[in-house]
Write a protein that holds these residues in place. Structure first.
Motif, mmCIF file in Angstrom:
data_model
loop_
_atom_site.group_PDB
_atom_site.id
_atom_site.type_symbol
_atom_site.label_atom_id
_atom_site.label_comp_id
_atom_site.label_asym_id
_atom_site.label_seq_id
_atom_site.Cartn_x
_atom_site.Cartn_y
_atom_site.Cartn_z
ATOM 1 N N PRO A 238 34.513 44.207 40.551
ATOM 2 C CA PRO A 238 35.623 43.903 41.497
ATOM 3 C C PRO A 238 35.649 44.247 43.002
ATOM 4 O O PRO A 238 34.944 45.037 43.435
ATOM 5 C CB PRO A 238 36.836 44.609 40.927
ATOM 6 C CG PRO A 238 36.290 45.489 39.944
ATOM 7 C CD PRO A 238 34.786 45.138 39.683
ATOM 8 N N HIS B 285 33.769 44.780 39.471
ATOM 9 C CA HIS B 285 32.665 44.027 40.076
ATOM 10 C C HIS B 285 31.368 44.379 39.375
ATOM 11 O O HIS B 285 31.130 45.532 39.035
ATOM 12 C CB HIS B 285 32.518 44.397 41.545
ATOM 13 C CG HIS B 285 33.563 43.798 42.424
ATOM 14 N ND1 HIS B 285 33.298 42.804 43.330
ATOM 15 C CD2 HIS B 285 34.881 44.058 42.528
ATOM 16 C CE1 HIS B 285 34.404 42.477 43.968
ATOM 17 N NE2 HIS B 285 35.380 43.219 43.494
ATOM 18 N N TYR C 179 26.713 37.358 40.748
ATOM 19 C CA TYR C 179 27.854 38.204 41.100
ATOM 20 C C TYR C 179 28.983 37.891 40.131
ATOM 21 O O TYR C 179 29.224 36.718 39.815
ATOM 22 C CB TYR C 179 28.354 37.912 42.520
ATOM 23 C CG TYR C 179 27.426 38.295 43.637
ATOM 24 C CD1 TYR C 179 26.370 39.183 43.450
ATOM 25 C CD2 TYR C 179 27.603 37.756 44.918
ATOM 26 C CE1 TYR C 179 25.525 39.527 44.495
ATOM 27 C CE2 TYR C 179 26.769 38.096 45.961
ATOM 28 C CZ TYR C 179 25.729 38.974 45.748
ATOM 29 O OH TYR C 179 24.884 39.317 46.790
ATOM 30 N N VAL D 44 33.163 38.983 38.965
ATOM 31 C CA VAL D 44 34.426 39.699 39.153
ATOM 32 C C VAL D 44 35.289 39.435 37.928
ATOM 33 O O VAL D 44 35.514 38.282 37.550
ATOM 34 C CB VAL D 44 35.177 39.245 40.423
ATOM 35 C CG1 VAL D 44 36.558 39.874 40.463
ATOM 36 C CG2 VAL D 44 34.401 39.627 41.675
ATOM 37 N N SER E 128 32.376 34.082 38.181
ATOM 38 C CA SER E 128 30.981 34.434 38.440
ATOM 39 C C SER E 128 30.315 33.360 39.286
ATOM 40 O O SER E 128 30.697 32.191 39.253
ATOM 41 C CB SER E 128 30.204 34.570 37.126
ATOM 42 O OG SER E 128 30.798 35.529 36.289
ATOM 43 N N HIS F 9 31.424 38.398 46.297
ATOM 44 C CA HIS F 9 32.387 39.111 45.459
ATOM 45 C C HIS F 9 33.815 38.920 45.982
ATOM 46 O O HIS F 9 34.759 38.787 45.201
ATOM 47 C CB HIS F 9 32.045 40.604 45.408
ATOM 48 C CG HIS F 9 31.020 40.950 44.383
ATOM 49 N ND1 HIS F 9 29.704 41.192 44.681
ATOM 50 C CD2 HIS F 9 31.108 41.073 43.033
ATOM 51 C CE1 HIS F 9 29.043 41.468 43.577
ATOM 52 N NE2 HIS F 9 29.862 41.402 42.560
ATOM 53 N N THR G 125 36.825 37.231 43.920
ATOM 54 C CA THR G 125 38.083 37.949 43.717
ATOM 55 C C THR G 125 39.277 37.057 44.016
ATOM 56 O O THR G 125 40.295 37.097 43.313
ATOM 57 C CB THR G 125 38.134 39.207 44.591
ATOM 58 O OG1 THR G 125 37.075 40.080 44.214
ATOM 59 C CG2 THR G 125 39.455 39.938 44.436
#
Length: 220
Positions: free
Chosen positions: A15, A152, A163, A165, A178, A201, A205
């Motif tokens: 996150p 995260h 990546y 979240v 993702s 990220h 989010t």
């Protein structure tokens, strides 16, 4: 779904606070408990029981909810993002597990200012205790002012970078967003790799915490 997308989708994720979501506050037991995961055999997801829209057993999901989730993701994407497809399919259920409330997913190749890659999003009910962090995978956790816990994570393997979240929401929803650095050719199923995932990220989010990204049924 492409094998890497499915593998990443089935992992626990992680996150960062998005603008408009409130200032983060400390999360109790933030990653003080970690587990090691042996991923040499890969991740496999099995759903026996098929998939469905508008089932009385799962009143939160419908064709209209699928469209609202799609619109929420599209609205949260960075301006100028090119998307091939982002439809949320039928809710996948498991007839062998009566406690499983199903999961809905969406996947697409995308192109952003950062480059070409993929995005995948899942939404499901989640009322279990917060799972432990995964060693060498989870980056950190934080809590937003509304009680949402964000996690995260980062996954790297050979040329691929992912990546992730995950948003654990107070209403009992878990949303995973993702993005990868690989783009899959639709005709050849061949991957091309960029230097970094198409979405950061922070951008993931925004998707995971977007209004309407939850397991609440739409108002009639």
């Amino acid at each position: 779904m492409h094998r890497r997308a499915l593998a990443a989708l089935m992992m626990l994720l992680a996150p960062l606070a998005a603008a408009g979501c409130g200032e983060p506050v400390p999360v109790p037991l933030t990653c003080t408990e970690t587990i090691e995961v042996d991923d040499t055999a890969g991740w496999v997801g099995v759903f026996s029981g098929g998939s469905t829209y508008d089932s009385p057993e799962f009143p939160w999901y419908s064709l209209q909810k699928a469209e609202s989730l799609r619109e929420a993701v599209l609205d949260a994407l960075p301006r100028g993002t090119e998307v091939e497809a982002l439809d949320f399919g039928p809710l996948m259920v498991d007839s062998t597990d009566p406690t499983f409330d199903g999961i809905v997913t969406s996947w697409s190749n995308v192109e952003t200012a950062r480059g070409r890659g993929t995005i995948y999003v899942s939404v499901e009910k989640f009322d279990d205790p917060l799972p432990p962090c995964i060693e060498d995978y989870t980056l950190f956790r934080e809590q937003l002012a509304d009680g949402t816990i964000l996690e995260h994570s980062l996954e790297e393997s050979d040329e691929s970078i992912t990546y992730n979240v995950t948003a654990y929401k107070p209403d009992g929803s878990r949303v995973i967003a993702s993005s990868t650095n690989y783009h899959t050719g639709q005709g050849t199923m061949t991957d091309t790799f960029a230097d970094e995932p198409a979405l950061s990220h922070n951008e993931l989010t925004r998707i995971a915490t977007a209004p309407g990204m939850d397991t609440q049924p739409l108002d009639e």
